[in-house]
Design an enzyme around this catalytic site. Structure first.
Site, PDB file in Angstrom:
ATOM      1  N   TYR A 154      38.818  35.069 -25.651  1.00  0.00           N
ATOM      2  CA  TYR A 154      39.485  34.679 -24.423  1.00  0.00           C
ATOM      3  C   TYR A 154      40.701  33.808 -24.728  1.00  0.00           C
ATOM      4  CZ  TYR A 154      34.957  36.152 -22.498  1.00  0.00           C
ATOM      5  OH  TYR A 154      33.816  36.852 -22.183  1.00  0.00           O
ATOM      6  N   HIS A 171      29.455  39.499 -29.776  1.00  0.00           N
ATOM      7  CA  HIS A 171      30.271  39.966 -28.658  1.00  0.00           C
ATOM      8  C   HIS A 171      30.505  41.472 -28.717  1.00  0.00           C
ATOM      9  CE1 HIS A 171      33.946  38.580 -26.016  1.00  0.00           C
ATOM     10  NE2 HIS A 171      33.176  39.473 -25.401  1.00  0.00           N
TER      11      HIS A 171
END
Length: 347
Positions: free
Chosen positions: A76, A140
């Protein structure tokens, strides 16, 4: 204290707001997490630029109001989300929140599921966050690995060793592909405590419900993310260009949104309730790009749908979403990724 979770800190929290928040157990972890959690993607500017000062305030207000789980990742904003979180968490008692971050994805096409990279990544994340440990470390987007064996025997094994060293308390996996999440959790040589699935418990695709009995039997805490189906279930006139859904799914979502508007009902509110009200989901992750968005999200935790809103929800499910039969975009993004990788190899 009676009526509040163990994360409650007298003098810091808004006691009234905390008592209004609902909390659910996160699998076998022993953690009670707020049914709404804070997603870190907006802090990294993943969906557009945000104001850092306002984002720091959003984080602090969210925790004070009873949200006790925060989800972030190096991906992010290439570490920006973790950096802003680190600033926001300064001065907040560590007892007041649980935080999860991730390894293995670092950009839109930047994946590395090796143990070596995991160690480096986690140390960098802890530094950015200003913490000695995180409550949850997650691998992830596991479906992007060339082999689930690498996820299981490198990334997850590395996370287990980090857990033994005190860098994290629990271990999880994330992704869009439910079959891959099931496969990894079944084959992992270490205990998988949680999984995060996004856009799979929405009005247009509730496929996650078919997998919940298995995950529940395994004692895995399920974290749900993107109840708005990555903005398809909103009043946005056109989905973002990057959205991977086939056009017919986008069209149906737009038709449902238009119907809601004609009835003066917010489709995003219906979508939030559809996800959050499911008792088998520990927590639903929602980003908040501003203080106004945060307040709107918090309202879902203590406001019931009106009779009219329930009627509209029933109508759009029957008229628009049930006929989709959980149509989704599983595999589309992964296929494009590997096509791009093959092109790069040929250059």
């Amino acid at each position: 204290m009676d009526g509040v979770p163990s994360t409650y800190v007298e003098g810091f929290h808004d006691r009234k707001a905390v008592r209004r928040m609902r909390y659910r157990p996160l699998g076998r972890t022993g953690l009670l997490v707020s049914l709404l959690s804070l997603g870190g993607a907006p802090l990294g500017g993943l969906y557009g630029e945000t104001n850092e000062h306002e984002m720091v305030g959003v984080v602090r207000t969210a925790i004070q109001k009873g949200i006790n789980f925060i989800d972030t990742a190096p991906f992010y904003g290439h570490g920006k989300s973790e950096t802003i979180l680190g600033k926001a968490l300064q001065g907040i008692p560590r007892q007041a929140y649980y935080i999860g971050t991730k390894t293995s994805r670092y950009g839109y096409t930047d994946f590395d599921f090796s143990a070596k990279k995991a160690w480096q990544s986690v140390d960098e994340s802890l530094h950015r966050l200003g913490l000695d440990y995180v409550d949850l470390l997650q691998v992830h987007d596991v479906e992007y690995s060339a082999s689930t064996d690498v996820v299981c025997n490198e990334a997850l094994v590395a996370l287990q060793k980090m857990k033994e060293q005190g860098k994290c308390r629990f271990i999880g996996i994330t992704g869009y592909s439910l079959p891959v999440l099931k496969l990894v959790s079944s084959n992992s040589p270490v205990v998988v405590d949680t999984l995060l699935s996004y856009a799979r418990l929405t009005m247009n695709d509730s496929s996650l419900l078919d997998y919940l009995p298995f995950f529940k039997e395994q004692g895995i805490g399920v974290i749900n993310a993107s109840p708005l189906s990555m903005d398809l279930l909103s009043n946005r006139p056109v989905p973002p260009d990057w959205h991977p859904a086939p056009q017919y799914i986008k069209d149906v979502c737009r038709q449902a949104a238009n119907y809601c508007q004609s009835q003066h009902v917010d489709i995003a509110k219906l979508a939030m309730h559809y996800s959050v009200d499911n008792q088998d989901i520990a927590t639903t992750v929602m980003g908040a790009a501003s203080a106004d968005f945060l307040e709107k999200n918090l309202a879902v935790t203590h406001e019931e749908l009106t009779a009219k809103e329930r009627a509209v929800l029933s109508h759009i499910m029957r008229q628009y979403f049930n006929p989709l039969k959980n149509s989704n975009w599983d595999g589309i993004e992964v296929q494009k990724y590997w096509e791009e990788m093959r092109k790069l190899e040929q250059e």
